[in-house]
Design a protein around this motif. Sequence first.
Motif, PDB file in Angstrom:
ATOM      1  N   TYR A 116       0.790  -1.234   0.000  1.00  0.00           N
ATOM      2  CA  TYR A 116       0.000   0.000   0.000  1.00  0.00           C
ATOM      3  C   TYR A 116       0.820   1.281   0.000  1.00  0.00           C
ATOM      4  O   TYR A 116       0.472   2.224  -0.723  1.00  0.00           O
ATOM      5  N   PRO A 117       1.905   1.389   0.774  1.00  0.00           N
ATOM      6  CA  PRO A 117       2.699   2.628   0.697  1.00  0.00           C
ATOM      7  C   PRO A 117       3.265   2.883  -0.706  1.00  0.00           C
ATOM      8  O   PRO A 117       3.278   4.028  -1.175  1.00  0.00           O
ATOM      9  N   GLU A 118       3.733   1.822  -1.375  1.00  0.00           N
ATOM     10  CA  GLU A 118       4.238   1.990  -2.743  1.00  0.00           C
ATOM     11  C   GLU A 118       3.125   2.424  -3.675  1.00  0.00           C
ATOM     12  O   GLU A 118       3.320   3.294  -4.539  1.00  0.00           O
ATOM     13  N   ALA A 119       1.956   1.812  -3.512  1.00  0.00           N
ATOM     14  CA  ALA A 119       0.818   2.175  -4.361  1.00  0.00           C
ATOM     15  C   ALA A 119       0.496   3.654  -4.208  1.00  0.00           C
ATOM     16  O   ALA A 119       0.272   4.365  -5.199  1.00  0.00           O
ATOM     17  N   GLN A 120       0.491   4.129  -2.971  1.00  0.00           N
ATOM     18  CA  GLN A 120       0.197   5.538  -2.715  1.00  0.00           C
ATOM     19  C   GLN A 120       1.212   6.448  -3.406  1.00  0.00           C
ATOM     20  O   GLN A 120       0.845   7.487  -3.978  1.00  0.00           O
TER      21      GLN A 120
END
Length: 271
Positions: free
Chosen positions: A137-141
């Motif tokens: 999720y952090p990478e996606a953001q």
Amino acid sequence: MKGAESFKIGSWLLYACLLIVGLTGCASKYATPSGSSAEIVTASDEPEARKRARIRLELAVGYFQRGQTTIALDELKQSLAADPGYGEAYSMRGLIYMRLNDFRVAEDSFKKALALQPQDPNILHNLGWLVCQEARYPEAQQFFTQALSNSQYGERAKTFRAQGLCQMRAGQTAEAELSLLKSYEFDAGHPMTAYNLSTLLFQRGDYGRARFYIRRLNNSELANAESLWLGVKVERRLENQEAMHQLADQLLKRFPQSREAIAYQREAFNE
């Protein structure tokens, strides 16, 4: 804060709604050397190899959109054989392998495309959605934020929507609501945005606002069993029996075999 598993993302053709092919005209991308007297770039400036690759890519896109994935992949291979430096072809390759659930090859393809077309918002969007599927999720953001930072980007509604759904998966409900509201501002007619925004509001007990979004969807031709069922539950919470029964009648008449219709008949309002 509730976990992502407590939210049900609407099923309106998820890939069609969230992925961006990113196929654009090629001739306009050929710039004259820096410092030279610039002329308007036209189709005749497109190298022959790129032209062949573009035609094959357009065919691949058409097959992909019709669900003919194997044929699309074959056309894509021929596109890359004609022009191995074609970034948009690598982006399409990423979409194909993502559909085939080979996320390793898909990610490698998107990253090759990004190396050839740095900061391309379409590619960044698709990378964001891919890594979201792997709960990164952090990478996606980061990828979504990069895509949205491009002031010329014309698919902001789609990326805000994908970002919101990814945040729902991550259990970031407040952030998801803001992203979906942004998406709604750019495209108020998209069913996935309306459904999931209403779902978020319903989950937290904001039934009046949930009704606003789901009612607009259910009054359109895009209503389906999921949206009608959510509408039933919203009206039930608001103790509006007449509206609840009207929606239930539509659900039972139009989608009698759906799990939502069966749930209504069982009075399983908490499912």
